[in-house]
Write an enzyme that holds these catalytic residues in place. Structure first.
Site, PDB file in Angstrom:
ATOM      1  N   ARG A 134      31.048 -17.937  29.519  1.00  0.00           N
ATOM      2  CA  ARG A 134      30.667 -18.827  30.632  1.00  0.00           C
ATOM      3  C   ARG A 134      29.376 -18.344  31.309  1.00  0.00           C
ATOM      4  O   ARG A 134      28.531 -19.136  31.682  1.00  0.00           O
ATOM      5  CB  ARG A 134      31.780 -18.884  31.680  1.00  0.00           C
TER       6      ARG A 134
ATOM      7  N   LYS B  86      47.396 -13.565  34.805  1.00  0.00           N
ATOM      8  CA  LYS B  86      47.527 -13.847  33.365  1.00  0.00           C
ATOM      9  C   LYS B  86      48.096 -12.598  32.723  1.00  0.00           C
ATOM     10  O   LYS B  86      47.531 -11.512  32.890  1.00  0.00           O
ATOM     11  CB  LYS B  86      46.142 -14.155  32.808  1.00  0.00           C
TER      12      LYS B  86
ATOM     13  N   LYS C 250      51.156 -16.029  34.080  1.00  0.00           N
ATOM     14  CA  LYS C 250      50.798 -17.080  33.116  1.00  0.00           C
ATOM     15  C   LYS C 250      50.721 -16.519  31.700  1.00  0.00           C
ATOM     16  O   LYS C 250      50.239 -15.403  31.505  1.00  0.00           O
ATOM     17  CB  LYS C 250      49.448 -17.692  33.466  1.00  0.00           C
TER      18      LYS C 250
ATOM     19  N   GLU D 265      52.723 -22.057  29.343  1.00  0.00           N
ATOM     20  CA  GLU D 265      51.573 -22.865  28.913  1.00  0.00           C
ATOM     21  C   GLU D 265      51.496 -23.017  27.398  1.00  0.00           C
ATOM     22  O   GLU D 265      50.898 -22.190  26.711  1.00  0.00           O
ATOM     23  CB  GLU D 265      50.264 -22.247  29.430  1.00  0.00           C
TER      24      GLU D 265
ATOM     25  N   LYS E 163      52.778 -25.714  32.182  1.00  0.00           N
ATOM     26  CA  LYS E 163      51.337 -26.008  32.161  1.00  0.00           C
ATOM     27  C   LYS E 163      50.969 -26.561  30.787  1.00  0.00           C
ATOM     28  O   LYS E 163      50.632 -25.803  29.869  1.00  0.00           O
ATOM     29  CB  LYS E 163      50.543 -24.733  32.477  1.00  0.00           C
TER      30      LYS E 163
ATOM     31  N   GLY F  97      41.566 -28.271  29.572  1.00  0.00           N
ATOM     32  CA  GLY F  97      41.401 -28.179  28.122  1.00  0.00           C
ATOM     33  C   GLY F  97      40.114 -28.706  27.519  1.00  0.00           C
ATOM     34  O   GLY F  97      40.120 -29.112  26.365  1.00  0.00           O
TER      35      GLY F  97
ATOM     36  N   SER G 245      46.328 -27.292  37.084  1.00  0.00           N
ATOM     37  CA  SER G 245      46.038 -25.862  37.018  1.00  0.00           C
ATOM     38  C   SER G 245      44.774 -25.755  36.178  1.00  0.00           C
ATOM     39  O   SER G 245      44.788 -25.306  35.049  1.00  0.00           O
ATOM     40  CB  SER G 245      47.206 -25.119  36.357  1.00  0.00           C
TER      41      SER G 245
HETATM   42  P1  13P Z   1      41.153 -25.140  31.436  1.00  0.00           P
HETATM   43  O1  13P Z   1      41.577 -26.048  32.564  1.00  0.00           O
HETATM   44  O2  13P Z   1      39.691 -24.842  31.413  1.00  0.00           O
HETATM   45  O3  13P Z   1      41.717 -25.612  30.114  1.00  0.00           O
HETATM   46  O4  13P Z   1      41.785 -23.715  31.714  1.00  0.00           O
HETATM   47  C1  13P Z   1      43.076 -23.624  32.110  1.00  0.00           C
HETATM   48  C2  13P Z   1      43.674 -22.370  31.613  1.00  0.00           C
HETATM   49  O5  13P Z   1      44.133 -21.562  32.379  1.00  0.00           O
HETATM   50  C3  13P Z   1      43.724 -22.149  30.160  1.00  0.00           C
HETATM   51  O6  13P Z   1      44.615 -21.108  29.885  1.00  0.00           O
END
Ligand code: 13P
Length: 339
Positions: free
Chosen positions: A33, A97, A136, A177, A219, A262, A289
């Site tokens: 990024r 995370k 997460k 997720e 998620k 996503g 999220s």
């Molecule tokens: P995005 O919304 O950019 O997909 O990221 C969410 C995320 O936490 C991916 O694990």
């Protein structure tokens, strides 16, 4: 396991009008990024950027929680406060995370399993002490000619459930997720079939692992056309298909569904969420999220420049406000011009 704590935290994470900011980019991801804005990724630049996000005035009105990366959970803000404390003092729940990224499953077409179950208990113990209240874990499913394979579905459903059960043992709310990637030229119907089957398998495993559904957040991806399909389903079709799919596969005891973005554009992700809440009819909160869809324009505006910090924060607040409106189904395209 303290059921009361888990249920109360999960509810707060999907409070009305609010959603979660995913700011848990791993070191390789944040480097990607930053490279796009020509900024070197160092401990300091990463700290400065997260400080910009977490101190943005007013975001607590629309942001219920923030997902952090290991390094950020241990860092201090520019004001000297540890980030988890800074967020908690603003009424924003800090989360972490806990997966350790992806690895290829041998014998498959580059399908992925998620690493991080080894030593998870020890890490969670420490994360709790550092102030995290939820966690997460991201699993990845891709759609292709012979994908997803049953092996990939099984492995990922199992590790998501193992992770979720262990988190609840440490009174951390698990965000589960299973990301079904948007990549490919498949149509919406194929995406719906894959997400429905993925969720059925995930919830079967969650039940087998005795995960408290009231104390978790799902998620998932939205049901959309593949990104390379020239015939993109419209906003209402996406909203209808997503709600239909979730009604078939997500138990009503789950308090909230917080979608990932996503790779959708910021505006489209907001419009989809808005259309779903406008339609309504599901038993769960339909929330967000988002990572990229919340941060994209903020990062582009900032580009590492102190002089743009305030403007970048305003842009984050505006994006959060649009998504806050989408939580009620009252977002209008004209809000985009109200910055
Ligand atoms: P995005 O919304 O950019 O997909 O990221 C969410 C995320 O936490 C991916 O694990």
């Amino acid at each position: 396991m303290n059921k009361h704590t888990l249920e109360a935290t999960a509810k707060d994470m999907v409070a009305r009008g609010k959603g979660i900011l995913a700011a848990d980019e791993s070191l390789p991801t944040i480097e990607k990024r930053f490279t796009a804005i020509d900024l070197e990724s160092t401990e300091k630049t990463r700290r400065d950027y997260r400080d910009l996000l977490f101190t943005a005035p007013g975001i607590e009105e629309y942001i219920s929680g923030v997902i952090l990366f290991d390094e950020t959970l241990r860092q201090q803000s520019l004001s000297g406060k540890p980030f988890p404390k800074l967020l908690a003092d603003r009424g924003i729940i800090p989360g972490i995370k806990v997966d350790m990224g992806l690895t290829t499953i041998p014998g498959t077409q580059e399908e992925k399993a998620t690493k991080g179950l080894d030593g998870l208990e020890k890490r969670l113990e420490e994360y709790r002490q550092l102030g995290a209240r939820f966690a997460k874990w991201r699993a990845v499913i891709s759609i292709g000619n012979h994908k997803p394979s049953s092996l990939c579905m099984k492995i990922n459903a199992h590790s998501l459930a193992r992770y979720a059960a262990i988190c609840q043992d440490f009174d951390l709310v698990p965000i589960v997720e299973p990301e079904v990637l948007i990549n490919g030229d498949h149509d919406l119907a194929r995406c719906e079939t894959v997400i429905e089957e993925t969720l059925r398998q995930v919830f079967r495993e969650l039940a087998r692992h005795r995960v408290l559904l009231e104390g978790m957040i799902l998620k998932p991806s939205m049901v959309t056309s593949g990104i390379d399909n020239p015939d993109q389903a419209d906003i209402n079709t996406v909203a209808e298909a997503t709600i239909r799919c979730f009604k078939r596969s997500v138990p009503a005891a789950v308090p909230g569904i917080a979608f990932l973005s996503g790779g959708q554009s910021s505006e489209l992700a907001t419009a989809h969420l808005n259309a779903m809440n406008h339609l309504g009819g599901g038993p769960w909160e339909l929330s967000f999220s988002f990572g990229r869809a919340l941060q994209e324009k903020t990062l582009l505006t900032w580009q590492g420049r102190d002089a743009e910090r305030e403007q970048a924060q305003k842009i984050l607040l505006h994006r959060a406000k649009c998504n806050g409106a989408a939580r009620f189904g009252t977002y209008l395209e004209k809000m985009e011009g109200e910055l």
